[in-house]
Design an enzyme around this catalytic site. Sequence first.
Site, mmCIF file in Angstrom:
data_model
loop_
_atom_site.group_PDB
_atom_site.id
_atom_site.type_symbol
_atom_site.label_atom_id
_atom_site.label_comp_id
_atom_site.label_asym_id
_atom_site.label_seq_id
_atom_site.Cartn_x
_atom_site.Cartn_y
_atom_site.Cartn_z
ATOM 1 N N GLY A 78 7.755 5.437 7.466
ATOM 2 C CA GLY A 78 6.856 6.585 7.587
ATOM 3 C C GLY A 78 7.044 7.255 8.930
ATOM 4 O O GLY A 78 8.128 7.192 9.523
ATOM 5 N N SER A 79 5.976 7.866 9.429
ATOM 6 C CA SER A 79 6.090 8.662 10.654
ATOM 7 C C SER A 79 6.108 7.768 11.895
ATOM 8 O O SER A 79 5.669 6.611 11.858
ATOM 9 C CB SER A 79 4.907 9.618 10.728
ATOM 10 N N ASN A 80 6.581 8.329 12.988
ATOM 11 C CA ASN A 80 6.663 7.562 14.231
ATOM 12 C C ASN A 80 5.304 7.155 14.767
ATOM 13 O O ASN A 80 5.126 6.050 15.251
ATOM 14 C CB ASN A 80 7.401 8.375 15.292
ATOM 15 N N GLU B 74 10.486 16.483 14.338
ATOM 16 C CA GLU B 74 10.769 16.388 12.910
ATOM 17 C C GLU B 74 9.825 17.328 12.154
ATOM 18 O O GLU B 74 8.611 17.230 12.280
ATOM 19 C CB GLU B 74 10.558 14.948 12.440
ATOM 20 N N LYS C 111 0.865 -1.169 0.000
ATOM 21 C CA LYS C 111 0.000 0.000 0.000
ATOM 22 C C LYS C 111 0.910 1.230 0.000
ATOM 23 O O LYS C 111 1.559 1.539 0.990
ATOM 24 C CB LYS C 111 -0.889 0.060 1.242
ATOM 25 N N GLU D 49 10.795 1.831 9.876
ATOM 26 C CA GLU D 49 11.800 2.889 9.684
ATOM 27 C C GLU D 49 11.060 4.217 9.755
ATOM 28 O O GLU D 49 10.139 4.456 8.980
ATOM 29 C CB GLU D 49 12.515 2.728 8.342
ATOM 30 N N CYS E 118 14.075 11.521 5.217
ATOM 31 C CA CYS E 118 14.176 11.139 6.632
ATOM 32 C C CYS E 118 15.585 11.391 7.144
ATOM 33 O O CYS E 118 15.785 11.570 8.336
ATOM 34 C CB CYS E 118 13.799 9.682 6.808
ATOM 35 N N VAL F 155 2.424 6.591 13.239
ATOM 36 C CA VAL F 155 1.831 5.481 12.481
ATOM 37 C C VAL F 155 2.665 4.214 12.676
ATOM 38 O O VAL F 155 2.122 3.122 12.900
ATOM 39 C CB VAL F 155 1.698 5.845 10.984
ATOM 40 N N GLY F 156 3.979 4.367 12.634
ATOM 41 C CA GLY F 156 4.863 3.204 12.801
ATOM 42 C C GLY F 156 4.577 2.463 14.102
ATOM 43 O O GLY F 156 4.488 1.230 14.125
#
Length: 489
Positions: free
Chosen positions: A234-236, A391, A181, A256, A290, A238-239
């Site tokens: 992606g972002s923290n 970030e 996705k 990551e 990143c 969501v991760g």
Amino acid sequence: MTVKNDSLKTYMNYINGKWIPSRTGEIEASINPANRNEVVGYIQDSVLPDLDEAVKAAADAQVKWKRLAGSVRGDFLYKAAAVLEKRLEEVATAMTKEMGKTFAEAKGETARGVAILRYYAGEGMRSGGDVIPSTDSEALMFTTRVPLGVVGIITPWNFPVAIPLWKMAPAIVYGNTVVIKPASETGVTCAKLMECFEEAGLPPGVVNMVTGSGSVIGKGIAEHPGIQALSFTGSNAVGKSIGLAAFARGAKYQLEMGGKNPVVIAADADLNLAVEATISGGLRSTGQKCTATSRVIVHKDIYEPFKQLLLDRIAQIKVGDGMQEDVWMGPCASERQQNTVLAYISKGIEEGARLLCGGNHPQRSDYPDGYFVEPTVFENVTADMAIAREEIFGPVLALIKAESIEQALQLANDTEFGLSASIFTTNIGAMLKFIQEMDAGLVRINSESAGVELQAPFGGMKQSSSHSREQGRAAIEFFTSIKTVFVKS
Ligand code: NAP
Ligand code: MG
């Protein structure tokens, strides 16, 4: 729900070797961030039954795929590399139009994608195990590597070719099958990658793409019982949710995530080199890497000349539509991203940092109607400010003055992230200290913080990753499982 302009292409989901619409018939427009009125194409706004179909196709395909010789799987990747190389300009154009990076950068990234495919094609013929002496002298003991099954891949928009490929290529060469996705901003670019796999003759079901919102399809992948492993960039925020969902059902996962990458400029640094690298590391791709430099920690003895040269060079940067040859920096990738960046800039001013340049959407009337933000530099930034801690993911540099190289190192480490870091110095002692004491997955000396080579392991420390690594031979650790075999006649 989007009302479609019929002259534009609608990209379907790619499931089991076929291009099929979502069951809902809903589509989303992919917008050019350099010109908010330009639709690049339409992608499917899928629902969970679409995902179920893709997972089933991937599971069915894996039965035969894993039994092929690695070299045969690798041959498909060589073919996909050749197709992508042939279509490089077309894919790079889609990338620039969907997320805004300059065409030169998009071409560079697509060429990187070709190299990634070739690198992992070769993996099909490299060794993957060890012979280990058994305490039983009549036995043979060895390790072999086996695929995990169906791998779910969720990717961001900032490297829409390289990141999907550095996950998909190793996943499939080691015998897994994939459901990807992509980020909604870059669904068209990902569809073109699927077209390359299709043209290369990859068997149906080995790679499948389902586009749709993160909260439906992304979350659906994280929670799907038919998916054995998840690779996310992606972002923290969501991760972490993906990691928790994977952990809860015992799936393997790899995350990551973000960075707040420092560059340290020592008093003995080559000033020109340091300024060029700070600009390139901080502002290329509009600061949306990143590994982008965001904290610039400068020794007090060199601070004023460094600052002056930096501002002089930044004043020459041309911002605009990345398809134009003379443009050096494109827009933010989306309106949401632009708003986030502008909000951080306001916060920086509020918290007492001094704005040295930029800080706005460009005000000139000849500007295209896109999500542009000027290259922005702050000084008097203290370690407690949001612009020093969080970030931003935009063209914003925070200058921080250090009294000594020791203090610079301490400031560089004063962050919850640990993705990449660089230092400019000619002193070997300072270099070695930085290599030893900097808590980052990527440490670079006299080179910008944003630089990744596909054949080397990549990943972060602290909050920047789930402590796994990807790319290079490190990918085998994630995309396979070790089986220890003991044989006795
Ligand atoms: P993001 O918002 O986290 O999105 C990444 C992916 O996750 C997208 O495909 C997104 O789908 C999907 N997603 C969103 N919500 C989800 C949910 N609840 N469950 C499952 N999936 C979900 O990140 P981004 O804004 O695209 O990318 C920027 C971030 O990526 C930055 O933090 C950057 O540092 C990080 N990044 C890290 C690396 C690295 O290697 N460390 C490399 C590049 C980027 P939608 O697009 O549909 O929302
Ligand atoms: Mg877009």
